[in-house]
Design a protein around this motif. Structure first.
Motif, short mmCIF file in Angstrom:
data_model
loop_
_atom_site.label_atom_id
_atom_site.label_comp_id
_atom_site.label_asym_id
_atom_site.label_seq_id
_atom_site.Cartn_x
_atom_site.Cartn_y
_atom_site.Cartn_z
N ILE A 253 30.81 13.29 9.73
CA ILE A 253 29.36 13.19 9.87
C ILE A 253 28.77 13.05 8.47
CG2 ILE A 253 27.25 14.34 10.61
CD1 ILE A 253 28.90 15.75 12.77
N ILE A 254 28.12 11.92 8.21
CA ILE A 254 27.62 11.66 6.87
C ILE A 254 26.11 11.82 6.75
CG2 ILE A 254 29.55 10.22 6.12
CD1 ILE A 254 28.03 7.76 6.93
N GLN A 255 25.45 11.93 7.90
CA GLN A 255 24.00 12.11 7.86
C GLN A 255 23.52 12.60 9.21
OE1 GLN A 255 21.85 8.82 6.05
NE2 GLN A 255 20.05 9.25 7.31
N THR A 256 22.54 13.51 9.21
CA THR A 256 21.89 13.95 10.45
C THR A 256 20.39 13.80 10.29
OG1 THR A 256 21.67 16.26 9.75
CG2 THR A 256 23.73 15.64 10.85
N GLY A 257 19.71 13.52 11.40
CA GLY A 257 18.27 13.35 11.33
C GLY A 257 17.70 13.00 12.69
N LYS A 258 16.40 12.67 12.70
CA LYS A 258 15.72 12.40 13.96
C LYS A 258 16.27 11.16 14.67
CE LYS A 258 11.87 10.04 11.65
NZ LYS A 258 12.26 8.67 12.01
N LEU A 289 20.36 18.40 18.03
CA LEU A 289 20.32 19.01 16.70
C LEU A 289 19.35 20.18 16.64
CD1 LEU A 289 20.41 15.77 14.51
CD2 LEU A 289 22.16 17.57 14.58
N GLN A 290 18.38 20.22 17.53
CA GLN A 290 17.44 21.34 17.54
C GLN A 290 18.11 22.64 17.99
OE1 GLN A 290 14.14 20.13 19.98
NE2 GLN A 290 13.30 18.73 18.44
N GLY A 291 19.15 22.49 18.80
CA GLY A 291 19.83 23.69 19.31
C GLY A 291 21.18 23.95 18.70
N GLU A 296 26.40 18.14 7.45
CA GLU A 296 27.03 16.90 7.01
C GLU A 296 28.39 17.22 6.39
OE1 GLU A 296 24.24 15.08 4.38
OE2 GLU A 296 22.71 14.85 5.93
N GLY A 297 29.36 16.39 6.68
CA GLY A 297 30.71 16.62 6.17
C GLY A 297 31.67 17.11 7.25
#
Length: 301
Positions: A253-258, A289-291, A296-297
């Protein structure tokens, strides 16, 4: 003869056209769901609504069933996703033979899961074919064919719905013109196969390209679902897009977001937009992602 939702438009169009449907043959009722409730095939429900006699043999070669078909003396039998292979003893009964509607452009994707494998393999075109059945698996002479685009957002579920409607019209045309259609042999040398999907076919190999994985996600939706593992739990990937970027180790996982979870693959990256954690409902990645705290990584799988 038919069992799942895919076969219902064909039954409806023949009924609406005034064809005399003497009987509907379908699979036996099966226990489904967590409560193991005995559930009839969709075609049975539709046929009973129409008032058509329904038969559900455990085995198609049991003597009582063969005698039943002989007693009906059908002019023709139509087979749409029935789910059992018919022996010659039954194929020889109808005066004008047995016609099968298959969800591919034969001779490509013979077998039980043609629509799913066409998407998984990255095909841009799909289609339906009516054939005059013989003792082989989808090897009979071609009667009619019609092509259809596979769109970028298509899943096996959405494409199956489109092809079931197109196929129903093609089947009716085949029945209407059966006496004048000239069957043409298939080119057996160019045949490809689409075996029945197994749950393990859904496991994602992150070393594959983002395009291959996205095709797998689409082809496995709604069943069995393309999946990976997150913190020891099965995580189904329900919707994803290809991002032209390299992020390192496959599955990281290299990025998390909306917009979702961006995961590196063997070639390019995959933006996961909808997921379903084991025991949970399908959700957008943003809602997930809210829960759940995801750093990342982390490497999926």
């Amino acid at each position: 003869m038919g069992s799942p939702e895919f076969a219902i438009p064909s039954l409806r169009i023949l009924y609406a056209a005034g064809e005399k449907i003497e009987a509907v043959i379908t699979q036996p009722d099966k226990k489904r769901g967590r409560g193991l409730t005995l559930t009839p095939p969709p075609v049975k429900i539709e046929a009973e609504r129409m008032g058509i006699p329904v038969y559900q043999p455990e085995r198609v070669m049991e003597k009582g069933f063969v005698d039943l078909i002989r007693s009906i003396r059908p002019d023709v039998m139509t087979v749409v996703a029935y789910g059992k292979i018919l022996p010659e003893g039954i194929l020889e009964i109808p005066e004008y033979g047995c016609i099968n509607l298959h969800g591919s452009l034969l001779p490509k994707y013979r077998g039980a899961a043609p629509i799913q494998w066409a998407i998984i393999k990255g095909e841009k075109r799909a289609g339906v074919t009516t054939i005059l059945m013989d003792k082989g698996m989808d090897t009979g002479d071609i009667l009619l064919q019609e092509e259809n685009d596979i769109e970028y957002k298509d899943t096996s579920g959405t494409l199956s719905k489109k092809l079931s409607d197109i196929g129903a019209k093609l089947l009716l045309s085949t029945i209407k013109d059966l006496k004048i259609i000239k069957p043409r042999p298939q080119d057996h040398s160019s045949a490809t196969y689409a075996p029945l999907l197994k749950k393990e076919d859904g496991r994602i190999d992150w070393s594959k390209s983002a395009e291959e994985i996205r095709n797998q996600v689409r082809g496995m939706d709604p069943w069995p679902g393309a999946y990976t593992f997150f913190k020891g739990k099965l995580l189904k990937i329900r919707k994803a897009d290809i991002i032209d970027s390299e992020g390192g180790e496959p599955g990281r996982i290299i990025q998390t977001g909306k917009d979702g979870l961006l995961v590196s693959t063997g070639k390019g990256s995959l933006l996961i937009k909808e997921i379903q954690l084991e025991g949970k409902q399908r959700a957008t990645s943003a809602a997930f992602l809210q829960g759940h705290r995801i750093s990342e990584g982390i490497i999926l799988g």
